[in-house]
Design an enzyme around this catalytic site. Structure first.
Site, PDB file in Angstrom:
ATOM      1  N   LYS A 172       0.852  -1.184   0.000  1.00 29.00           N
ATOM      2  CA  LYS A 172       0.000   0.000   0.000  1.00 29.00           C
ATOM      3  C   LYS A 172       0.883   1.227   0.000  1.00 29.00           C
ATOM      4  O   LYS A 172       2.035   1.192   0.445  1.00 29.00           O
ATOM      5  CB  LYS A 172      -0.966   0.026   1.184  1.00 29.00           C
ATOM      6  CG  LYS A 172      -0.351   0.157   2.563  1.00 29.00           C
ATOM      7  CD  LYS A 172       0.069   1.539   3.021  1.00 29.00           C
ATOM      8  CE  LYS A 172      -1.025   2.561   2.858  1.00 29.00           C
ATOM      9  NZ  LYS A 172      -0.510   3.928   3.234  1.00 29.00           N
TER      10      LYS A 172
ATOM     11  N   THR B  67       5.748   6.076   3.058  1.00 27.65           N
ATOM     12  CA  THR B  67       4.511   5.509   3.567  1.00 27.65           C
ATOM     13  C   THR B  67       4.160   4.341   2.692  1.00 27.65           C
ATOM     14  O   THR B  67       3.348   4.428   1.809  1.00 27.65           O
ATOM     15  CB  THR B  67       3.355   6.489   3.591  1.00 27.65           C
ATOM     16  OG1 THR B  67       3.630   7.455   4.571  1.00 27.65           O
ATOM     17  CG2 THR B  67       2.080   5.810   4.035  1.00 27.65           C
TER      18      THR B  67
ATOM     19  N   GLU C 146      -0.318   9.697  -5.690  1.00 28.16           N
ATOM     20  CA  GLU C 146      -1.443  10.619  -5.552  1.00 28.16           C
ATOM     21  C   GLU C 146      -1.488  11.602  -6.720  1.00 28.16           C
ATOM     22  O   GLU C 146      -0.576  12.400  -6.919  1.00 28.16           O
ATOM     23  CB  GLU C 146      -1.333  11.362  -4.219  1.00 28.16           C
ATOM     24  CG  GLU C 146      -1.581  10.435  -3.040  1.00 28.16           C
ATOM     25  CD  GLU C 146      -1.210  11.024  -1.702  1.00 28.16           C
ATOM     26  OE1 GLU C 146      -1.657  10.461  -0.689  1.00 28.16           O
ATOM     27  OE2 GLU C 146      -0.472  12.029  -1.659  1.00 28.16           O
TER      28      GLU C 146
ATOM     29  N   ASN D  17      -3.960  15.885  -0.888  1.00 29.69           N
ATOM     30  CA  ASN D  17      -3.300  16.100   0.392  1.00 29.69           C
ATOM     31  C   ASN D  17      -3.912  17.249   1.178  1.00 29.69           C
ATOM     32  O   ASN D  17      -3.897  17.241   2.412  1.00 29.69           O
ATOM     33  CB  ASN D  17      -1.802  16.310   0.173  1.00 29.69           C
ATOM     34  CG  ASN D  17      -1.103  14.988  -0.082  1.00 29.69           C
ATOM     35  OD1 ASN D  17      -0.853  14.224   0.828  1.00 29.69           O
ATOM     36  ND2 ASN D  17      -0.835  14.699  -1.349  1.00 29.69           N
TER      37      ASN D  17
ATOM     38  N   SER E  59     -10.200  15.609   5.806  1.00 24.45           N
ATOM     39  CA  SER E  59     -11.604  16.005   5.786  1.00 24.45           C
ATOM     40  C   SER E  59     -12.500  14.851   5.386  1.00 24.45           C
ATOM     41  O   SER E  59     -12.048  13.819   4.941  1.00 24.45           O
ATOM     42  CB  SER E  59     -11.798  17.179   4.835  1.00 24.45           C
ATOM     43  OG  SER E  59     -11.411  16.839   3.529  1.00 24.45           O
TER      44      SER E  59
END
EC number: 2.3.1.35
Length: 409
Positions: free
Chosen positions: A182, A193, A280, A404, A409
């Site tokens: 992941k 990460t 991303e 990001n 949120s």
């Protein structure tokens, strides 16, 4: 938007004798999503791992290191998403240990035989009660062919579950390897990460397995970058159950060592590249190959300078052949005695820079043609040796900022 990446078919992922995987929806951060993974490991398996080099390493990373060093043998892995349990101090360590105690009680093993992993938001307390409440469900649905569900259960900002399998032949017998990974942001070598888990039914001494893990990591998870940020939680762990019935690999000189090393490294590379392809907001997948250096480290240093450069990455996003940015990155990479008059640069088969300057035959429309592709190879020749190194990265798009900015949120 993943670059040439789709979820694998569940039946393409090979079960590994001695490994069962189960998942749960515990509501760690959001309801109705897989966010807990439990892996049961057969007794007698060898387990080895490498972890983040970030000095602010997360509580579960610290506990994993302690438990692997205890010599009691790992019998379970537990992973939660949605919360990194990093930057949480002594209370975070206590929660990681509490998680291990809960898994140990459920499986009838020692807490030191449990390896905990977390990924998600940093600097927030782990909702350990929710995690523990989800463990019985994960235990109940654990089975050998749950690799795709396992990959889904460790996703954060990932858009595609990442899993792969492979085989090799050791001493004339077939051996299986399966793995998941992941990661999509905060990706940088050593490690970022990223979580990576591979299991094989090969029979390997644990000390030898540790060396195999380091080799595989150096040529895979430590050779990718999305945004240059090194995370607090990165971990890469390999399980070798020994159930294939092959001779035990007890040294690097064993006749099966090289075959397993290559198979393990190849699978790790596939899993690491999936992370970059799912970077991303990524729209381009780039291979940065540096050759002609005096050492592999020197070549990697140059490759990372190019791969980390926001100016380079945004140029690729725009398909703008502003390729002097690549040469600038080579120049500040830290190779102090580099003779720039010996540097050459190619985009795929297009020779852009020759002997330190613009190739007289280079046409900008040729460079733009390559930069419009979804997959691009940047080749840099330093002209000072025989070493090579390869790094994989992606571009920076508007979506990277949006993802990001909206993460919590």
């Amino acid at each position: 938007m993943a670059v040439n990446l789709v979820a694998p078919a569940a039946d393409s992922l090979l079960p590994i004798d001695g490994v069962d995987l189960g998942w749960a929806e515990a509501g760690i951060r959001k309801a109705n999503r897989k966010d807990v993974l439990l892996v049961r490991i057969a007794e007698g398996a060898s387990v080895a791992g490498v972890f983040t080099q970030n000095r602010f390493c997360a509580a579960p990373v610290q506990v994993c290191r302690e438990h692997l060093a205890s010599g009691q043998g790992a019998r379970a892995i537990v992973v939660n998403t949605g919360n990194a349990n990093a930057g949480t101090g002594a209370p975070g360590l206590a929660l990681a240990r509490q998680t291990c105690e809960a898994v140990a009680g459920l499986l009838g093993i020692a807490p030191q035989q449990v390896l905990p992993f977390s990924t998600g938001v940093i600097l927030e307390p782990l909702p350990v009660d929710r995690l523990i409440a989800g463990l019985p469900a994960a235990q109940a649905n654990a089975k050998p062919d749950n690799w795709l569900a396992a990959a889904e259960s460790i996703m954060t900002t990932d858009t595609v579950p990442k899993a792969a399998s492979g085989t090799c032949t050791l001493s004339g017998k077939p051996v299986r390897l399966s793995g998941i990974s992941k990661g999509a942001g905060m990706i940088r070598p050593n490690m970022a990460t990223m979580l990576g888990f591979i299991a094989t039914d090969a029979n390997v001494d644990e000390a030898v397995l540790q060396g195999l893990v380091r080799h595989a990591a150096d040529h895979s998870f430590n050779s990718v970058t999305v945004d240059g940020d090194t995370s607090t939680n990165d971990s890469f762990v390999v399980i070798a159950t020994g159930r294939a019935g092959t001779p035990r690999i007890d040294s690097e000189s064993h006749p099966d060592y090289a075959a397993l090393r290559d198979a393990l490294t190849g699978l790790a590379q596939a899993l690491a590249q999936k992370i970059v392809r799912d970077g991303e907001g990524a729209t381009k997948f780039m291979t940065i190959r540096v050759e002609g250096g005096r050492s592999v480290d020197e070549c990697r240093q140059v490759a990372y300078a190019v791969a980390h450069s926001p100016l380079v990455k945004t140029a690729f996003y725009a398909s703008d052949p502003n390729l002097g940015r690549i040469l600038a990155a080579v120049g500040y990479a830290g190779v102090n005695d580099l003779d720039v008059d010996g540097v050459n640069l190619w985009l795929d088969d297009v020779w852009v820079a020759r002997d330190g300057g613009r190739n007289p035959d280079y046409r900008e429309e040729d460079g733009q043609r390559v930069m419009k592709q979804a997959e691009i190879t940047v080749r840099i020749a330093l002209g000072r040796g025989d070493a090579t190194a390869t790094v994989w990265t992606c571009d920076f798009s508007h979506d990277y900022v949006s993802i990001n900015a909206d993460y919590r949120s």
